[in-house]
Design an enzyme around this catalytic site. Structure first.
Site, PDB file in Angstrom:
ATOM      1  N   ASP A   1       4.400   1.586   7.492  1.00  0.00           N
ATOM      2  CA  ASP A   1       4.044   0.628   6.531  1.00  0.00           C
ATOM      3  C   ASP A   1       2.496   0.626   6.440  1.00  0.00           C
ATOM      4  O   ASP A   1       1.779   0.037   7.457  1.00  0.00           O
ATOM      5  CB  ASP A   1       4.577  -0.853   6.781  1.00  0.00           C
ATOM      6  CG  ASP A   1       4.182  -2.007   5.985  1.00  0.00           C
ATOM      7  OD1 ASP A   1       3.493  -1.592   4.999  1.00  0.00           O
ATOM      8  OD2 ASP A   1       4.683  -2.949   5.882  1.00  0.00           O
TER       9      ASP A   1
ATOM     10  N   TRP B   1       5.420  -8.644   9.705  1.00  0.00           N
ATOM     11  CA  TRP B   1       5.785  -7.936   8.572  1.00  0.00           C
ATOM     12  C   TRP B   1       6.822  -6.781   9.475  1.00  0.00           C
ATOM     13  O   TRP B   1       7.651  -6.356   9.000  1.00  0.00           O
ATOM     14  CB  TRP B   1       4.824  -7.094   7.706  1.00  0.00           C
ATOM     15  CG  TRP B   1       4.253  -8.247   7.201  1.00  0.00           C
ATOM     16  CD1 TRP B   1       2.613  -8.537   7.364  1.00  0.00           C
ATOM     17  CD2 TRP B   1       4.417  -9.391   6.474  1.00  0.00           C
ATOM     18  NE1 TRP B   1       2.397  -9.683   6.360  1.00  0.00           N
ATOM     19  CE2 TRP B   1       3.529 -10.083   5.739  1.00  0.00           C
ATOM     20  CE3 TRP B   1       5.974  -9.485   5.736  1.00  0.00           C
ATOM     21  CZ2 TRP B   1       3.441 -11.168   4.953  1.00  0.00           C
ATOM     22  CZ3 TRP B   1       6.060 -10.637   5.009  1.00  0.00           C
ATOM     23  CH2 TRP B   1       4.921 -11.602   4.504  1.00  0.00           C
TER      24      TRP B   1
ATOM     25  N   LYS C   1      -3.039  -4.607  -2.138  1.00  0.00           N
ATOM     26  CA  LYS C   1      -4.155  -4.769  -1.118  1.00  0.00           C
ATOM     27  C   LYS C   1      -5.260  -3.542  -1.439  1.00  0.00           C
ATOM     28  O   LYS C   1      -6.364  -4.031  -1.917  1.00  0.00           O
ATOM     29  CB  LYS C   1      -3.625  -4.695   0.294  1.00  0.00           C
ATOM     30  CG  LYS C   1      -2.796  -6.011   0.605  1.00  0.00           C
ATOM     31  CD  LYS C   1      -1.502  -5.576   1.578  1.00  0.00           C
ATOM     32  CE  LYS C   1      -0.807  -6.822   2.046  1.00  0.00           C
ATOM     33  NZ  LYS C   1      -0.839  -8.060   1.601  1.00  0.00           N
TER      34      LYS C   1
END
Lengths: 361, 361
Positions: A172, A102, A196
């Site tokens: 992030d 990511w 999440k």
């Protein structure tokens, strides 16, 4: 009695059961209005209260000062890969710490809009660790330093917060936000897809230092401008109201648990139990993450062979332990144990792991 | 017995009660999986079936051929204002029909990314009508012709479909999609925010002719590229799974009603009843829309004075008729009667209107 599986999915992931029960109970009639919260005008007082309470509870949990705006946006964390660069990169260099898929994609996306630099990469080490503080050197002319606090695929997590000096720090935090106390004042911008630790997919939380809003230029698409979204309290256009309502219920739930110190203590116990089971398996299970980089949110590990990994996934699913297959780019096994995964589910998993190792070891 | 109000909100708006009841019943355990649909991985078979069935049912309802991609995106219709221009404008001129606030803002946003032209505007007429076919002249070098099929604020609606010749026709169909049969083959691209006729806020439906996908260039933000989203079946990143699930349930519900011919017949009856009540009020109520431009989705009207409008709003709300205040930019009154508003609610409204006119006329 409703059937509930042990849900170890990496995201979308488990939602706290009390949150789902509350949403279920008021799905046809929110607060006596005779309408679902998702049927209410986003300009009306009922939704407005939900929206602002969600923000207030997030501010309270994370200790967010008035120097920061709290935004709800759309497009996921992946949308932020572009958006943060379009808003904040300017003529400077976006400095990126590459700790996995990511963070790699975040830099690749930003490079469409300006200059970037990879200041550290764990690629050659199989992304088994995050860098130490002295391994990150921010280049001159950097617009920001970007990192990913927790890496879902490889099961690594920064134990602390990097110090980029005077450069805004961008994180992030999709997969570990609200899992532990966080000093927001050390960041320029934090973003987190909800699916999440925050709620359902379809909303992304952005916490941005207000002095950075001036960098959002006037040629940005309206819905991608931090400045405009902050000026409109995330209601430039219709926000994803039901998703924000659920994020608000999750925040209330965490406040009720005692806040992030209490949440962190629970997460420590869950992770400790899992890693102990791995470490004491006599080598049957091996973790991906190096010591010091172990994630408390995603425990990536493997059994002695790909065949046994596949058998583990099939047999655990049959025992109602769901979502334990590793990400396709890393293979092996992975247990995601976000806030909403109960300790009881982790105990069921380690019981299964012990039994499986005895049978197959 | 759950309390349900008569919901005339302009959007977010009423959701069909059977859809909400079904979502409620399976909120903690979807299909025996032991998890909510919002807790499932978007890469797993359970969500995949939901996603693809929603697309299949939309294709069936609207008769969408394989020449078109059906996408679920984020950012609302307002996000599409920018996105369609970023993908499709190129070096040409974006031609816009200005029938109200949203079409005006669509052009204003597109102008950030290239050249635009207003080919017709109803601004000087108070947006009381849509243009006739011969009032729209597409300029040479146009990349597309954009129009808004239904104008929520002013209560106007195109009775038919404009003919732009060889130029792709783009329609913001947010507020009347699925309200009547539509020949998708006449369009280059249709987009619709979900929160009026499709489901909850947080997802936008895009139906795009596949030959236009080649125009999406490589410097677009990934989540804004029609080409990438089509290549990934709207799963480039985590889609707003719960919102898409609800859109799918709405589509199933409409299939069960008999499809869009049946839906249109119901909508005609509802609108006819409301307009008849206005027309037969002896001038007490006056509609905003000119004959031939009346919307079947949003009936905008006013009583003899702003004072009576305010009293109407207060007294109707007390009678559980919710959301009847006109948009702040138009004033007056507005009843939004999207697909999910039952005929029974419209009958309750016209009863109230008759009583109010008798008392105050």
């Amino acid at each position: 009695m409703t059937h509930r599986a042990h849900n170890f999915s990496a995201g979308p992931a488990a939602i706290p059961l009390p949150v789902l029960e509350r949403a279920q109970s008021e799905l046809l009639d929110y607060g006596g209005t005779g309408m679902s919260i998702m049927e209410q005008s986003h300009r009306g007082p009922t939704y407005d209260a939900v929206h602002n309470r969600a923000i207030a509870d997030l501010r309270s949990l994370l200790g967010i000062s008035d120097d920061y705006a709290v935004l709800f946006m759309q497009g996921g964390a992946r949308g932020q890969f572009a958006m943060l660069a379009m808003n904040l990169l300017g003529d400077g260099v976006g400095a990126y710490v590459d700790t996995g898929n990511w963070s790699f994609l975040a830099e690749k996306e930003a490079a469409k809009f300006g200059r970037t630099a990879t200041v550290w990469t764990g690629r050659d080490e199989g992304y088994c660790r995050v860098p130490a503080a002295d391994e990150i050197a921010v280049p001159a002319g950097a617009s920001y330093l970007h990192y990913t606090s927790n890496n879902t695929i490889y099961g690594t997590q920064f134990p602390g917060t990097p110090d980029p000096g005077d450069v805004p720090l961008i994180c992030d935090m999709s997969s570990d936000i609200l899992s532990r106390p966080t000093d927001v004042n050390r960041f320029g911008l934090i973003y987190a897809g909800a699916q999440k630790n925050l709620g359902p997919a379809g909303v992304v939380l952005v916490i941005v230092r207000k002095d950075l809003l001036a960098l959002s230029h006037d040629k940005l698409p309206e819905t991608m401008s931090y400045k405009l979204m902050a000026a409109k309290n995330s209601m430039l256009n219709t926000p994803p109201t039901f998703a924000i309502y659920l994020v608000g219920l999750v925040a209330q739930h965490l406040v009720g648990l005692g806040g992030l110190d209490a949440v962190e203590a629970i997460n420590e116990r869950k992770a400790e139990l899992l890693y102990r089971t791995i470490d004491e398996s006599g080598g049957f299970y091996s973790p991906n993450a190096a010591p010091g980089s172990r994630s408390r949110m995603n425990v990536s590990f493997r059994s002695p062979s790909a065949e046994l990994d596949a058998r583990f996934v099939a047999e655990s699913a049959a025992a109602d332990l769901v979502g334990l297959k590793g990400h396709r780019s890393a293979g092996g096994l992975r247990a995601s144990i976000y806030n909403a995964v109960p300790e009881e589910s982790v105990r069921a998993l380690v019981d299964f792991m012990g039994d499986f190792a005895r049978r197959c070891g």
